[in-house]
Each structure stands twice: as structure tokens, then as C-alpha cells.
Motif scaffolding. Sequence first.
Motif, PDB file in Angstrom:
ATOM      1  N   GLY A  62     143.949 104.211  17.843  1.00 56.79           N
ATOM      2  CA  GLY A  62     144.581 103.597  16.692  1.00 56.79           C
ATOM      3  C   GLY A  62     145.811 104.345  16.217  1.00 56.79           C
ATOM      4  N   SER A  65     149.285 103.239  17.591  1.00 59.20           N
ATOM      5  CA  SER A  65     149.797 101.897  17.324  1.00 59.20           C
ATOM      6  C   SER A  65     151.170 101.946  16.669  1.00 59.20           C
ATOM      7  N   PRO A  77     149.467  96.030  16.547  1.00 61.62           N
ATOM      8  CA  PRO A  77     148.194  95.348  16.286  1.00 61.62           C
ATOM      9  C   PRO A  77     148.135  93.935  16.854  1.00 61.62           C
ATOM     10  N   GLU A  81     145.193  92.180  19.144  1.00 59.65           N
ATOM     11  CA  GLU A  81     144.556  90.915  18.799  1.00 59.65           C
ATOM     12  C   GLU A  81     144.673  89.918  19.946  1.00 59.65           C
ATOM     13  N   TRP A 118     139.295 101.782  12.312  1.00 59.59           N
ATOM     14  CA  TRP A 118     140.624 101.180  12.459  1.00 59.59           C
ATOM     15  C   TRP A 118     140.546  99.902  13.299  1.00 59.59           C
ATOM     16  N   ASP A 121     138.848  97.080  11.474  1.00 59.03           N
ATOM     17  CA  ASP A 121     139.718  96.476  10.468  1.00 59.03           C
ATOM     18  C   ASP A 121     140.738  95.537  11.107  1.00 59.03           C
ATOM     19  N   VAL A 122     141.314  95.951  12.218  1.00 53.24           N
ATOM     20  CA  VAL A 122     142.340  95.143  12.892  1.00 53.24           C
ATOM     21  C   VAL A 122     141.730  93.922  13.574  1.00 53.24           C
TER      22      VAL A 122
END
Length: 246
Positions: A62, A65, A77, A81, A118, A121-122
Motif C-alpha cells: 500500500g 501506491s 488505487p 480496483e 489499506w 479500505d481500497v
Amino acid sequence: MNAFIDKMRRRAGRYLDVRSTPVRPSRGIFSLSFDDIPVSAWTEAGPILAEHGIKATYYVCGGLSGGENMGLPQFEPEHLEALRDAGHEVGCHTFEHVSTLRIDAAELDASLARNAAWVSDVLDGYEMRTFAYPFGDCALGSKEVIDRRFLCGRGVRDGVNAGTADRNLLQAVGLESRRLPGYDLEGLMAETAANSGWLIAYGHDVMDGPTPYGCTPDDLDRIIRLAKAADLEILPVAAAWERATA
């Protein structure tokens, strides 16, 4: 002296506290993985993986990033995804991209917890199930931490996982321009098929003129074609682990 001590600590991590697990899939398996996730590992590799209809494992830090590593831009991010949405596995590579030779067990556990939070959350609660050691460095005390948190941990020691394997330090081959010329890839695929083993490849960037730690798009295409020609099942690391150790 520090280099010598590090070498001895790597050897201790490799040969001590080996947590052997039978690796006996009914059919040989091949897994592709990408560490750190330079942008090209998704933007260039993703279409090749899609063309072949296969899924890979992306080992994420993380803390990288939106930054730079080895002179290359790292994932955003939205890349994470996108690859998750495409069905690829996201695995853990520590938060800070730190060698386990440089931190103690408690610090490693804290880094893994930070990375897990992290990613969750993403990626809306996503839980990582496998781990890859940054730089391939496995300190002896790190294995217990990895064993508590993950199905398995992957190193960078050359070889096919067959018969039995250390679940916290799986062998792999480098999909890297500095290493590829030294491999008999056809032979490795044949060995994996003949022994009902599990071959894991790891890389970083994917582009023309790659870094020493990356490969070209043609290299990636070729290794996938060789795995298919050997009739290996191609699976992300977590799925491969479950198939190989069932």
C-alpha cells in the motif's frame, strides 16, 4: 560483514523452521505473480492475461501506491480496483516494501496489519490470503508471522514445488530479464507436468526495454503459451494452493 550476516540469515530462513506441506495436485499447476505492481504490470500485462483467459496474483504494498520504485511509476488505487474486478488475486507484500531482515517479528506483523487495513479500505473489505517476501528475504522469525496470517508465503528461490514444500517459503522462478536467459523454461514446464508439481513465476514491470527485474510483453506471452503447451492448469496463487494441497 553486514552482507555476510544477511546471507547467513537468509540461509537460516530457508533451511530452518521448514513447515513442510504435501504438494500433490492431480495435474501440474502454473501461477503467475507480479510484485510491487509497477503500472505496466497491469496496463501492459493485463490485456495479455485477458487474451489468454487466465488470472494472476498481484502482490501489493500500500505504501507504494501513487509513488515510484526502481525508477518506475507504481500502481494507483484505480489500477488495483480494476485488476480485482477482472478476477485477479491481490496478495500482500508488506505495506512499506521492507525486507524481513530489517524488522523484527512484531514490526512485520504491524506492517502486514497496516497493509491489510489499506487494501480492505481500497477494495471494500477485500482480505489478502497469500504473501510474497520483498526482495525474497525471509528472516527466520518471519515464518511464524506469515503462517498465522496467510495460506502460504512465496520466496524467490528457483525451483518447482513438488512432493512437499515449505508453505511459508514456496519456490519460484523469476520472470525477469536478468534471469530468463538462464532458465530452460520448456524443461521446467515439463518437470512440473511430469511430477504433478506447482511452478510459480514472479516478475515486476512488463514493457519493451524492461528493468532487470521485469520482462517484455513477448516474454510474458511466451511463458503462458509454454504452460498451456505443457497442459498445466494456470491459477492464481491462493487457488493453486488450495488445489495443490487439497
